[in-house]
Design an enzyme around this catalytic site. Structure first.
Site, mmCIF file in Angstrom:
data_model
loop_
_atom_site.group_PDB
_atom_site.id
_atom_site.type_symbol
_atom_site.label_atom_id
_atom_site.label_comp_id
_atom_site.label_asym_id
_atom_site.label_seq_id
_atom_site.Cartn_x
_atom_site.Cartn_y
_atom_site.Cartn_z
ATOM 1 N N ASN A 171 0.865 -1.184 0.000
ATOM 2 C CA ASN A 171 0.000 0.000 0.000
ATOM 3 C C ASN A 171 0.895 1.225 0.000
ATOM 4 O O ASN A 171 1.353 1.684 1.042
ATOM 5 C CB ASN A 171 -0.913 -0.013 1.230
ATOM 6 C CG ASN A 171 -1.936 -1.127 1.155
ATOM 7 O OD1 ASN A 171 -2.922 -1.018 0.441
ATOM 8 N ND2 ASN A 171 -1.649 -2.221 1.851
ATOM 9 N N GLU A 172 1.117 1.737 -1.191
ATOM 10 C CA GLU A 172 2.045 2.851 -1.363
ATOM 11 C C GLU A 172 1.355 4.172 -1.010
ATOM 12 O O GLU A 172 0.131 4.211 -0.838
ATOM 13 C CB GLU A 172 2.532 2.890 -2.824
ATOM 14 C CG GLU A 172 3.351 1.674 -3.250
ATOM 15 C CD GLU A 172 4.755 1.635 -2.635
ATOM 16 O OE1 GLU A 172 5.032 2.370 -1.667
ATOM 17 O OE2 GLU A 172 5.587 0.836 -3.121
ATOM 18 N N PRO A 173 2.142 5.257 -0.855
ATOM 19 C CA PRO A 173 1.550 6.558 -0.549
ATOM 20 C C PRO A 173 0.365 6.851 -1.464
ATOM 21 O O PRO A 173 0.417 6.604 -2.671
ATOM 22 C CB PRO A 173 2.703 7.532 -0.796
ATOM 23 C CG PRO A 173 3.919 6.723 -0.487
ATOM 24 C CD PRO A 173 3.609 5.329 -0.937
ATOM 25 N N SER A 175 -2.588 5.488 -0.731
ATOM 26 C CA SER A 175 -3.569 4.415 -0.498
ATOM 27 C C SER A 175 -4.654 4.881 0.471
ATOM 28 O O SER A 175 -4.379 5.588 1.443
ATOM 29 C CB SER A 175 -2.879 3.187 0.105
ATOM 30 O OG SER A 175 -1.998 2.621 -0.818
ATOM 31 N N THR A 190 10.387 2.248 -3.677
ATOM 32 C CA THR A 190 10.238 0.818 -3.377
ATOM 33 C C THR A 190 10.994 -0.002 -4.422
ATOM 34 O O THR A 190 11.677 -0.974 -4.108
ATOM 35 C CB THR A 190 8.743 0.434 -3.394
ATOM 36 O OG1 THR A 190 8.092 1.208 -2.391
ATOM 37 C CG2 THR A 190 8.533 -1.037 -3.153
#
Ligand code: F6R
Length: 639
Positions: A171-173, A175, A190
């Site tokens: 869940n990347e920025p 999300s 990432t």
């Protein structure tokens, strides 16, 4: 720090001493081994409790470097203490997309390699997002994944790591807190972090399937693991910062039963660790006074000798004022302490009073043993000091602990093989080397001969660099520690054989000084293993009389640097010495121009080293000390 496997060390959330800065329960252990054992024990207890009630235990599992030791301990508990996984159902957080299961990069492969192949879990109870599902079916596949978790009554326990972007799962920025399992594009940071194991960012997938934030937050219990100083800034942001979709891990602030399990390095930026005087009444010892005064000077942008009582009070240090009374007395004490760390004579200055010098005057000619984990850390991290030690007449030995062979690219190896071939066209071994290198398509499957060639290339780069600095060839030692020789990124555990190699060399040289890499942020962990071997060897040799006359100094530099308050010896360099150091690093040609193990810092090693040495000099100058071009820093290790 807490390092005992006791309930006190691992109080459940709700009972911990919250500070006004912290929004998530966290526990700090001396190291990742201690922390991992406690987490594995909690998981094992949960599995057993459920077994006793004839219930299933539903675990949410993570991959990456953080949980590896937890899985190792669970496997040990299974083998040695009869822990059964018969009632365990697992759901993994994520998988790269697209990604075949059998790829060594798949999380499917990872989970089997580290856990599932070694315990008695039923294969049908293992759930890992499938990186081969056709794109058109992804949405339904993800909905079904969440439904399946729900059908098992939700996750009893979710294990998490954290990315430097603040991701949990993938869940990347950006999300959303209500997100379910879904397809997601990976953040560039990432992908950069994953690049070493994929041998270059271009091979890292751009997308993944990840369990959603909502799915994770519905777990009954969550434990997040973070080890090492590269995680320290994001840990501080997550625990102390506001909740925001920019840092998805901050959503965990809403979860009532979450614990972050940290090692000392990952906790380093937390306010209660970094600046404890802002949080509680402190016991002011010499070390804390030095740390806080350096910090105060940096905060106020004033040199140490200019700090006033008003500054101390305004920055939460009135307790120190109350104890010591007079700011000028503290200022002078700390100024002198830092001043005494500076020396142009890292091996001691002959015929000079050494009361306040970091090193003893006698013997004038010391035997010095410098351990270098890879064949280049010596010059990168302490090239200036090495140069001084040699020119000041000490008997300097260098021991390269590992061959460093996997960091040589196939292209470089081929270039050298072709040169040898030009002079020896009849040499069948070289001919085969060239064909093997040309045909090779899997990066980490070098034949023994290729590994040997790569090791030789690094060996000769090191010899050339040391020749330039004036170290005689007979003082160069290549230990080729066996733990490293797997031909792959994953290394073997440290063995007695490794420790013996280090120990025998120390016993043979009987050094007055040992220098070792205390640089534990290297991305593939080799420095840590090399240091563990030295610590073990020193521990074994402690009773020997020559060890009474031996001091151990830890250097850093390739990946990060000591903070000013940690420095016990600061060796300044003139602009010319900086250039000599640069030239010595340049001899390590295969490690230039985008090396394989770049870590978090895209700059070349010589640039990083120069920048760090310059920054240390600037920091010293800003504290009110002399203005040097560069400084190499060392911390003393007391054994
Ligand atoms: C892995 C995962 C990721 C990692 C994170 C930290 O399943 O979901 O969130 O936990 O990227 O990775 P490491 O542990 O390698 O630092």
């Amino acid at each position: 720090m807490q390092n005992k496997l006791s309930s006190i060390a691992y109080q459940p959330p709700g009972q911990f001493e919250e500070t006004r800065y912290e929004k998530i329960h966290n526990v700090i252990f001396d190291n990742s081994v201690e922390g991992s054992k406690v987490v594995a024990a909690e998981i094992a207890q949960l599995i057993r409790d459920k077994q006793n009630k004839n219930e299933r235990c539903v675990l949410g599992l993570a991959t990456g470097s953080s949980p590896i030791k937890v899985y190792e301990e669970l496997v040990r508990l299974h083998n040695e203490e009869g822990l059964s996984f018969q009632n365990v159902v697992t759901f993994n957080l994520d998988e790269y997309y697209p990604m075949p299961k059998e790829s060594i990069h798949s999380y499917h492969y990872f989970m089997h390699q580290h856990l599932f192949d070694h315990v008695d879990i039923k294969p049908e109870n293992i759930n890992i997002p499938d990186g081969t599902v056709p794109k058109s079916e992804l949405i339904n596949y993800c909905i079904a994944y969440d439904k399946k978790i729900e059908s098992y009554g939700g996750l009893d326990f979710q294990l998490l790591g954290i990315g430097r972007t603040g991701h949990i799962g993938f869940n990347e920025p950006g999300s959303h807190i209500n997100s379910g399992t879904r397809f997601i594009t990976l953040d560039p940071l990432t992908r950069t972090d994953a690049a070493p194991s994929f041998l270059g960012i271009e091979n890292v997938p751009r997308a993944a399937i990840t369990m959603g934030i909502k799915t994770i937050l519905q777990a009954k219990r969550i434990v997040l693991l973070a080890w090492g100083n590269s995680k320290a800034p994001i840990i501080k942001r997550t625990i102390e910062g506001d909740m925001t979709s920019d840092v998805p891990a901050t959503y965990l602030q809403k979860h009532p039963n979450t614990t972050f399990v940290l090692d000392e390095e990952a906790s380093m930026e937390l306010t209660r660790i970094k600046t404890p005087w802002l949080v509680k009444d402190c016991k002011w010892d010499k070390e804390l006074i030095k740390k806080s005064v350096v910090w105060l000077s940096q905060q106020t942008d004033k040199s140490v000798l200019k700090l006033t009582e008003k500054d101390y009070n305004a920055y939460g240090m009135s307790g120190l004022m109350a104890q010591e009374g007079d700011p000028y007395h503290i200022n002078i004490q700390v100024f002198n302490q830092i001043q005494h760390t500076i020396t142009g004579w890292p091996g001691g200055k002959p015929n000079a009073d050494d009361t306040y010098r970091p090193e003893r005057e006698k013997p004038h000619q010391k035997r010095v043993l410098i351990f270098s984990p890879h064949p280049d850390d010596d010059v990168i991290s302490m090239g200036g000091t090495l140069d001084r030690l040699v020119s000041q007449g000490h008997e300097v030995h260098i021991a390269y602990q590992t061959s460093g062979s996997i960091a040589v690219s196939d292209e470089q190896a081929l270039k050298f093989a072709e040169i040898i071939f030009k002079y020896q066209p009849e040499n069948k071994t070289v001919k085969k080397l060239i064909t093997d290198l040309q045909l090779k398509d899997k990066p980490f499957e070098d034949t023994i001969e290729i590994r040997r060639l790569k090791a030789d290339i690094r060996r000769h780069e090191a010899i050339a660099a040391l020749r330039y600095l004036g170290v005689p060839k007979e003082n160069i030692h290549f230990l080729d520690m066996p733990f490293y020789e797997t031909g792959a990124i994953k290394k073997k555990p440290l063995s007695q054989e490794d420790i013996d190699l280090v120990q025998d060399l120390i016993a043979q040289i009987k050094p007055h000084q040992i220098f070792a890499a205390g640089d534990l942020a290297d991305p593939h962990g080799t420095h840590k293993v090399c240091l563990d071997a030295i610590y073990a060897a020193i521990d074994n040799l402690k009773p020997e009389s020559f060890m009474n006359d031996c001091r151990v100094w830890l250097y850093r530099g390739a990946w990060h640097e000591w903070d000013v308050h940690q420095i016990d010896m600061a060796v300044p360099m003139s602009p010319d010495q900086v250039l000599r150091k640069r030239k010595a690093i340049f001899f390590h040609e295969t490690q230039k121009d985008g090396v394989m193990f770049q870590g978090n810092d895209p700059r070349e090693f010589w640039v990083r080293a120069e920048d760090r040495n310059r920054q240390t000099a600037i920091k010293y100058h800003k504290l009110g000390l002399a203005d040097y071009a560069a400084i190499e820093a060392f911390k003393r290790y007391y054994f």
